[in-house]
Design a protein around this motif. Structure first.
Motif, PDB file in Angstrom:
ATOM      1  N   SER A   1     -29.026  -4.458  -2.144  1.00 19.49           N
ATOM      2  CA  SER A   1     -28.073  -5.404  -1.360  1.00 19.49           C
ATOM      3  C   SER A   1     -27.381  -5.969  -2.232  1.00 19.49           C
ATOM      4  CB  SER A   1     -28.866  -6.040  -0.573  1.00 19.49           C
ATOM      5  OG  SER A   1     -30.046  -7.257  -1.552  1.00 19.49           O
ATOM      6  N   GLY A   2     -25.989  -6.478  -1.617  1.00 17.10           N
ATOM      7  CA  GLY A   2     -24.664  -7.260  -2.602  1.00 17.10           C
ATOM      8  C   GLY A   2     -23.933  -7.281  -1.060  1.00 17.10           C
ATOM      9  N   VAL A   3     -22.788  -7.343  -1.233  1.00 13.77           N
ATOM     10  CA  VAL A   3     -21.197  -8.184  -1.071  1.00 13.77           C
ATOM     11  C   VAL A   3     -19.938  -7.319  -1.059  1.00 13.77           C
ATOM     12  CG1 VAL A   3     -19.762  -9.804   0.745  1.00 13.77           C
ATOM     13  CG2 VAL A   3     -22.842 -10.196  -0.208  1.00 13.77           C
ATOM     14  N   ILE A   4     -19.501  -6.975  -0.360  1.00 15.69           N
ATOM     15  CA  ILE A   4     -17.936  -6.376  -0.702  1.00 15.69           C
ATOM     16  C   ILE A   4     -17.416  -6.601   0.475  1.00 15.69           C
ATOM     17  CG2 ILE A   4     -18.624  -4.808  -1.699  1.00 15.69           C
ATOM     18  CD1 ILE A   4     -17.545  -2.970   0.903  1.00 15.69           C
ATOM     19  N   THR A   5     -15.537  -7.301  -0.203  1.00 21.88           N
ATOM     20  CA  THR A   5     -14.567  -8.185   0.953  1.00 21.88           C
ATOM     21  C   THR A   5     -13.009  -7.374   0.198  1.00 21.88           C
ATOM     22  OG1 THR A   5     -14.126 -10.445  -1.000  1.00 21.88           O
ATOM     23  CG2 THR A   5     -16.149 -10.203   0.867  1.00 21.88           C
ATOM     24  N   SER A   6     -12.488  -7.712   1.406  1.00 21.63           N
ATOM     25  CA  SER A   6     -10.872  -6.883   0.960  1.00 21.63           C
ATOM     26  C   SER A   6     -10.391  -7.867   0.221  1.00 21.63           C
ATOM     27  CB  SER A   6     -10.510  -7.077   2.148  1.00 21.63           C
ATOM     28  OG  SER A   6     -10.235  -8.589   3.189  1.00 21.63           O
ATOM     29  N   PRO A   7      -9.635  -7.540  -0.119  1.00 20.19           N
ATOM     30  CA  PRO A   7      -9.229  -8.309  -1.703  1.00 20.19           C
ATOM     31  C   PRO A   7      -8.587  -9.703  -2.207  1.00 20.19           C
ATOM     32  CG  PRO A   7      -7.652  -6.440  -1.513  1.00 20.19           C
ATOM     33  CD  PRO A   7      -8.639  -6.376  -0.856  1.00 20.19           C
ATOM     34  N   TYR A   8      -8.871 -10.780  -2.644  1.00 21.01           N
ATOM     35  CA  TYR A   8      -8.120 -11.841  -2.957  1.00 21.01           C
ATOM     36  C   TYR A   8      -8.666 -12.280  -1.706  1.00 21.01           C
ATOM     37  CZ  TYR A   8      -5.770 -10.373  -6.022  1.00 21.01           C
ATOM     38  OH  TYR A   8      -4.607  -9.681  -7.263  1.00 21.01           O
ATOM     39  N   TYR A   9      -9.632 -12.304  -0.565  1.00 20.11           N
ATOM     40  CA  TYR A   9     -10.113 -13.020   0.724  1.00 20.11           C
ATOM     41  C   TYR A   9     -10.481 -13.924  -0.046  1.00 20.11           C
ATOM     42  CZ  TYR A   9     -13.677 -13.265   5.217  1.00 20.11           C
ATOM     43  OH  TYR A   9     -14.411 -13.794   5.768  1.00 20.11           O
ATOM     44  N   PRO A  10     -10.393 -15.118   0.979  1.00 21.68           N
ATOM     45  CA  PRO A  10     -10.490 -14.650   3.004  1.00 21.68           C
ATOM     46  C   PRO A  10      -8.815 -15.001   2.933  1.00 21.68           C
ATOM     47  CG  PRO A  10     -10.979 -17.285   2.415  1.00 21.68           C
ATOM     48  CD  PRO A  10     -10.755 -16.504   1.219  1.00 21.68           C
ATOM     49  N   ALA A  11      -7.480 -14.772   1.455  1.00 23.24           N
ATOM     50  CA  ALA A  11      -6.499 -14.873   2.118  1.00 23.24           C
ATOM     51  C   ALA A  11      -6.304 -13.726   3.077  1.00 23.24           C
ATOM     52  CB  ALA A  11      -5.712 -14.852   0.993  1.00 23.24           C
ATOM     53  N   HIS A  12      -4.650 -13.038   3.190  1.00 22.20           N
ATOM     54  CA  HIS A  12      -3.898 -12.124   3.635  1.00 22.20           C
ATOM     55  C   HIS A  12      -4.499 -11.243   3.015  1.00 22.20           C
ATOM     56  CE1 HIS A  12      -3.444 -13.950   7.111  1.00 22.20           C
ATOM     57  NE2 HIS A  12      -2.892 -12.991   7.917  1.00 22.20           N
ATOM     58  N   TYR A  13      -5.243  -9.493   2.536  1.00 19.62           N
ATOM     59  CA  TYR A  13      -4.988  -9.356   2.022  1.00 19.62           C
ATOM     60  C   TYR A  13      -3.597  -8.341   1.179  1.00 19.62           C
ATOM     61  CZ  TYR A  13      -5.247  -5.857   5.564  1.00 19.62           C
ATOM     62  OH  TYR A  13      -4.163  -5.741   6.961  1.00 19.62           O
ATOM     63  N   PRO A  14      -3.317  -8.454   0.235  1.00 13.24           N
ATOM     64  CA  PRO A  14      -2.049  -7.818  -0.148  1.00 13.24           C
ATOM     65  C   PRO A  14      -1.700  -6.301   0.064  1.00 13.24           C
ATOM     66  CG  PRO A  14      -3.126  -8.345  -1.786  1.00 13.24           C
ATOM     67  CD  PRO A  14      -3.960  -8.124  -0.926  1.00 13.24           C
ATOM     68  N   PRO A  15      -0.457  -6.099   0.024  1.00 13.75           N
ATOM     69  CA  PRO A  15       0.190  -4.868   0.799  1.00 13.75           C
ATOM     70  C   PRO A  15      -0.065  -3.775  -0.586  1.00 13.75           C
ATOM     71  CG  PRO A  15       1.682  -5.685   0.455  1.00 13.75           C
ATOM     72  CD  PRO A  15       1.134  -7.013   0.036  1.00 13.75           C
TER      73      PRO A  15
ATOM     74  N   ASP B   1      -0.962  -0.075   3.530  1.00 11.58           N
ATOM     75  CA  ASP B   1       0.523   0.008   3.484  1.00 11.58           C
ATOM     76  C   ASP B   1       1.387  -1.320   2.945  1.00 11.58           C
ATOM     77  OD1 ASP B   1       0.641  -1.196   5.212  1.00 11.58           O
ATOM     78  OD2 ASP B   1       1.641   0.473   6.139  1.00 11.58           O
ATOM     79  N   LYS B   2       2.761  -0.717   2.569  1.00 10.48           N
ATOM     80  CA  LYS B   2       3.501  -1.241   2.701  1.00 10.48           C
ATOM     81  C   LYS B   2       4.031  -2.970   3.106  1.00 10.48           C
ATOM     82  CE  LYS B   2       5.238   2.330  -1.232  1.00 10.48           C
ATOM     83  NZ  LYS B   2       5.884   2.869  -1.951  1.00 10.48           N
ATOM     84  N   SER B   3       3.324  -2.728   4.079  1.00  8.40           N
ATOM     85  CA  SER B   3       3.592  -3.545   4.860  1.00  8.40           C
ATOM     86  C   SER B   3       2.777  -4.613   6.022  1.00  8.40           C
ATOM     87  CB  SER B   3       5.036  -3.171   6.069  1.00  8.40           C
ATOM     88  OG  SER B   3       4.661  -2.418   6.967  1.00  8.40           O
ATOM     89  N   TYR B   4       3.112  -5.861   6.464  1.00  5.75           N
ATOM     90  CA  TYR B   4       2.594  -6.217   7.904  1.00  5.75           C
ATOM     91  C   TYR B   4       0.790  -6.054   6.858  1.00  5.75           C
ATOM     92  CZ  TYR B   4       6.232  -7.189  10.597  1.00  5.75           C
ATOM     93  OH  TYR B   4       7.226  -7.562  11.410  1.00  5.75           O
ATOM     94  N   THR B   5       0.051  -6.826   6.421  1.00  7.67           N
ATOM     95  CA  THR B   5      -1.091  -7.475   6.331  1.00  7.67           C
ATOM     96  C   THR B   5      -1.884  -8.475   7.163  1.00  7.67           C
ATOM     97  OG1 THR B   5      -1.132  -8.820   4.980  1.00  7.67           O
ATOM     98  CG2 THR B   5      -0.121  -7.103   3.725  1.00  7.67           C
ATOM     99  N   ASP B   6      -3.238  -8.168   6.448  1.00  9.23           N
ATOM    100  CA  ASP B   6      -4.035  -9.313   8.080  1.00  9.23           C
ATOM    101  C   ASP B   6      -5.137 -10.052   7.191  1.00  9.23           C
ATOM    102  OD1 ASP B   6      -5.498 -10.117  10.275  1.00  9.23           O
ATOM    103  OD2 ASP B   6      -5.285  -8.381  11.735  1.00  9.23           O
ATOM    104  N   THR B   7      -6.015 -10.733   7.448  1.00 13.68           N
ATOM    105  CA  THR B   7      -7.072 -10.970   6.902  1.00 13.68           C
ATOM    106  C   THR B   7      -8.151 -10.237   6.391  1.00 13.68           C
ATOM    107  OG1 THR B   7      -6.989 -13.377   8.918  1.00 13.68           O
ATOM    108  CG2 THR B   7      -9.089 -13.120   7.332  1.00 13.68           C
ATOM    109  N   GLY B   8      -8.578  -9.417   6.537  1.00 11.76           N
ATOM    110  CA  GLY B   8      -9.370  -8.462   6.182  1.00 11.76           C
ATOM    111  C   GLY B   8     -10.751  -8.342   6.853  1.00 11.76           C
ATOM    112  N   PHE B   9     -11.767  -7.799   5.460  1.00  8.70           N
ATOM    113  CA  PHE B   9     -13.120  -8.017   6.515  1.00  8.70           C
ATOM    114  C   PHE B   9     -13.886  -8.645   5.230  1.00  8.70           C
ATOM    115  CE2 PHE B   9     -11.905  -3.850   4.013  1.00  8.70           C
ATOM    116  CZ  PHE B   9     -12.894  -4.276   2.767  1.00  8.70           C
ATOM    117  N   THR B  10     -14.845  -8.912   5.100  1.00  5.22           N
ATOM    118  CA  THR B  10     -16.336  -9.046   4.784  1.00  5.22           C
ATOM    119  C   THR B  10     -17.660  -8.897   5.115  1.00  5.22           C
ATOM    120  OG1 THR B  10     -18.110 -11.090   3.866  1.00  5.22           O
ATOM    121  CG2 THR B  10     -16.290 -11.205   6.285  1.00  5.22           C
TER     122      THR B  10
END
Length: 844
Positions: A334-348, A418-427
């Motif tokens: 088992s383990g955990v993965i998150t979007s890069p730099y989570y919980p910040a908005h991930y980079p484009p 992509d190169k614009s409009y990022t969001d919170t991401g995932f865990t």
């Protein structure tokens, strides 16, 4: 393109006919033959003149169209960037006043001019260009270029700009620039002109360990100025990215398309394809406003109009080491993965790959606990922009918790932005399971989720894919919906709520044709609706009649201060003066129920309230310093709570005001200090004399503070509804508090919120063995799962009114049979039935 006024008018001056008249001789009328030979008749002369004038006008019009319209110049401004590969980056290039900056800028401008002059569709139309900034990589030059092009040549110019490519350009004095990655994007002409003429730019560079702050002018002591255009060019060191966080953001409410707003770009030039986010309005402090760049630069721009006075924003940025590789080879159960730099908005402009392998004899599944990959206008079906890809299936958008299973011990997760409009991401967490028994002791959904077997065939989509409700046989205590074929509890039939989704549970309850069904289930002739008489007995036949008309007064009809009663549902504070004396819109009565911070929360689990989201929520503490009950602020000196909180016990006299302290603006019980938090002692407690501790009837109390509180964004009173205010069955309400999150459990440190709905009083009375009185309101879900609990007592049941955006106190948390049990909904004190008592003891 601008509309041009030609200022052309028809010339109404008489034409010079002298040359023509010299050849006309007027003879006596009897000599008709000579007249016919010497010239045409007058009507032919006139016709010829008219035709000549028309032809002349057409000729002039064509000439004007050709020279003024067809060849009219349109201004086109492009901004973009190019990469210079044969120069090293110097620190001096960050300073627009340095000679090094000026020298390289001149070279880039010369190169752009030479490039445009070599393209036939650009050369005749080029006006000027300029460099706005440089950054590393080897050197990236940001620029803008202006063209003036005839309208009919606009498409050719745009095509030429999109196809423009340069490599090595030779300049004067035998110097050269090696250039690649030349890109250009059209920009809004008005905004570009305003920035060029009156905009201000601030240049900031952060270093490792530094926290660099910046804010709008005058923040926080004075509002930002109107008609402001300014930008902040943010930089970090090479091999780093920028982490930008808006600590406070309070601007004018969002308008379309303009108003006051902030744009953040993953670039040092303002172009739409590099936008990270557009911000406006106000955000609570706990909202995720942290953004990452893809490189070591970022641009923040501020646009304000001529209206509104708001504090603005305060932001800070730091530099973070840029990820060389995004993703991981994961081995283990088992383990955990998150979007890069989570919980910040991930980079484009990112791509991450996780290669997951669990033990050979197990299969792997991923449980996404939070998932926000949303961009403006994203088509969810194809996910062309930001997405997670698993087993060749793309996932994007905003999703509740979901599970993706693999039929082997290996799976690969790929994340792309992509190169614009990022969001919170995932865990997400990955788990291993036995292929033959994926959910030991539980029911296995088709998606791979595990739920309690008790939830199967209960009429609710607990699996989120309806697999727990497929092929169910309804029991004698259930009703089968027609369209969905779901088995719902039989007491849902005729409860006034569309539980099936196709109204089939309510079809049998219809009134005869040409009849109106009242809110209480009574049927009356349609002709009696809106006749200014309460034929239903609950006012529902007079509550939705358009204009507010004077009618007969009943308990269910709104009464104005002048004792007139009007036919309008919930008219108070809706922005329209429905009473002839205006008493439904009195400012002192309507200055309530405002939520400065009411945006949707994005916190894992979805039950934590935002800071300031429920500013009337009060925490009542006894002498030992522990949270004991909740309350609602209804004025600067008055609270409403539950009477049962103040019943004496042998160990402590809860009816004694001196043992209580009220805390306002609290979000976390472990943090009861700070600028947004106030506390007051209780001066007076008035519990309803009709309260019965064995039935909990009349469960209400008024608390008077020893001194008024100061209203802030975090402390606001909730509106008290009129006795005629209608909270219909099925209406969504919110219950909040720091009570236990499970029955018998301990209280929550963070303020919790739960969305519930009003349940039909008759149905509720049936499942609760006739324990309800008219002064009680039933709310929750008969299926259980969401409810108030111990420690929530006395807190508010809040109702957001769509008509005016205000929030009304619908109920007070009173009692329940356990917490969140099936067929055991929560019971609340019904405020509308206590309105006269509240006025008597508060004056409100």
């Amino acid at each position: 393109m601008k509309d041009f006024d030609s200022n052309l008018k028809y010339n109404n001056r008489p034409q010079n006919m002298n040359g023509f008249e010299e050849g006309v001789e007027f003879l006596p009328v009897m000599n008709t033959k000579k007249v016919e030979k010497r010239g045409p008749k007058r009507k032919f002369i006139f016709l010829g003149v008219v035709i000549g004038a028309v032809l002349l006008s057409l000729t002039i019009g064509l000439l004007v169209w050709h020279f003024k319209y067809r060849n009219a110049s349109m201004q086109k401004i492009y901004t973009g960037q190019l990469r210079i590969t044969n120069y090293p980056f110097l620190d001096a290039y960050e300073n627009p006043s340095s000679p090094e900056y000026a020298d390289l800028s001149a070279k880039v401008i010369e190169m752009l001019k030479n490039t445009y002059q070599g393209v036939p569709d650009l050369a005749p139309h080029f006006k000027q260009c300029n460099v706005t900034a440089f950054s590393e990589g080897s050197i990236i030059a940001y620029y803008w270029a202006e063209f003036a092009v005839p309208a009919y040549r606009e498409a050719a110019l745009e095509k030429a700009m999109s196809e423009l490519k340069v490599k090595t350009v030779y300049l004067r004095h035998h110097s050269l620039l090696s250039v690649d990655s030349l890109v250009a994007f059209p920009v809004d002409i008005e905004l570009a002109r305003k920035f060029r003429d009156s905009g201000r730019t601030f240049f900031l560079h952060t270093k490792t360990g530094d926290v660099t702050k910046f804010s709008t002018s005058g923040f926080p002591n004075s509002p930002y100025p109107a008609n402001t255009l300014c930008q902040w060019a943010l930089r970090a060191d090479p091999d780093h990215v920028i982490r930008l966080n808006f600590k406070t953001f309070k601007m004018e409410p969002c308008k379309t398309p303009y108003g006051d707003y902030v744009m953040v770009y993953d670039s040092l030039t303002a172009v739409e394809p590099r936008v990270l986010v557009r911000l406006c309005g106000s955000y609570p402090p706990s909202y995720n406003l942290t953004f990452l760049s893809s490189q070591n630069v970022m641009l923040v721009t501020l646009f304000t109009d001529d209206k509104g006075k708001h504090p603005g924003f305060m932001a800070e940025f730091t530099q973070v080491r840029k990820k060389k590789f995004c993703g991981e080879n994961l081995r283990g159960a088992s383990g955990v993965i998150t979007s890069p730099y989570y919980p910040a908005h991930y980079p484009p402009d990112m791509e991450c790959v996780w290669d997951i392998q669990v033990p050979e004899n197990k299969h792997v599944k991923l449980r996404f606990n939070m998932f926000y990959l949303v961009g403006p206008g994203d088509p969810i079906n194809s996910c062309p922009n930001d997405y997670v890809e698993i087993n060749k299936q793309r996932y994007c958008g905003e999703r509740a918790s979901f599970v993706v299973s693999s039929n082997s011990s290996k799976t690969m997760v790929r994340f792309v932005s992509d190169k614009s409009y990022t969001d919170t991401g995932f865990t997400a967490e990955y788990l291993s399971y036995e292929p033959s028994n994926p959910c030991p002791g539980q029911y296995t959904c088709k998606s791979g989720s595990c739920i309690s077997k008790m939830l199967q065939c209960d009429g609710w989509n607990d699996c989120r894919d309806f697999s727990d409700e497929d092929s169910c046989i309804c029991t004698t205590e259930q009703f089968r919906c027609k369209k969905s074929q779901l088995c719902k509890p039989r007491h849902y039939v005729c409860d006034g709520v569309n539980d099936c989704g196709d109204h089939s549970d309510e079809l049998e309850c219809k009134c005869p044709e040409k009849s109106f069904k009242c809110g209480n289930g009574k049927c009356i002739p349609e002709t009696q609706k809106c006749d200014r008489t309460d034929n239903c007995g609950d006012g529902s036949d007079e509550s939705d009649c358009g204009k507010a008309l004077i009618t007969t007064c009943t308990d269910y009809i709104y009464k104005c201060k002048n004792n007139e009663c009007i036919t309008k549902n919930n008219p108070e504070c809706d922005g329209e003066k429905d009473c002839s004396d205006g008493s439904d819109e009195v400012a002192t009565m309507c200055n309530c129920g405002k939520r400065p911070y009411s945006r949707k929360t994005r916190i894992v689990g979805g039950v934590n309230a935002d800071i300031g989201e429920w500013p009337w929520q009060v925490s009542l503490h006894i002498k030992n310093g522990l949270h004991t009950c909740g309350a609602s602020l209804v004025s600067t000196t008055m609270l409403l709570s539950a009477a049962h909180c103040f019943q004496d016990e042998p160990a402590i006299r809860y009816s004694d005001p001196s043992v209580w302290t009220a805390y306002f603006g609290v979000h976390d019980q472990n943090k009861r200090t700070g600028n947004e938090i106030m506390q007051r002692k209780i001066k007076r407690i008035v519990a309803h004399t009709g309260f019965k501790d064995h039935t909990f009837d009349n469960d209400i109390a008024v608390l008077e503070l020893d001194s008024p509180v100061t209203l802030t964004d975090f402390i606001q009173p909730i509106c008290i509804p009129d006795s005629s205010h209608n909270f219909p069955v099925g209406k969504t309400l919110w219950v909040t508090g720091w009570g236990a999150t499970t029955e018998g459990g301990s209280g929550s440190a963070i303020l919790q919120k739960a969305e519930i709905r009003i349940i039909n009083q008759t149905v509720c009375n049936d499942v609760l063995d006739n324990q309800l009185t008219p002064r009680m309101l039933c709310a929750g879900f008969l299926s259980g799962g969401i409810d108030a609990c111990q420690g929530d007592s006395g807190g508010p049941l809040s109702s957001v009114e769509m008509s005016n955006g205000k929030v009304y106190l619908a109920g007070i948390v009173s009692w329940g049979d356990g917490c969140a049990r099936r067929n055991k909904p929560g019971i609340y004190t019904r405020i509308t039935k206590m309105r006269d008592w509240i006025k008597q003891h508060t004056g409100l």
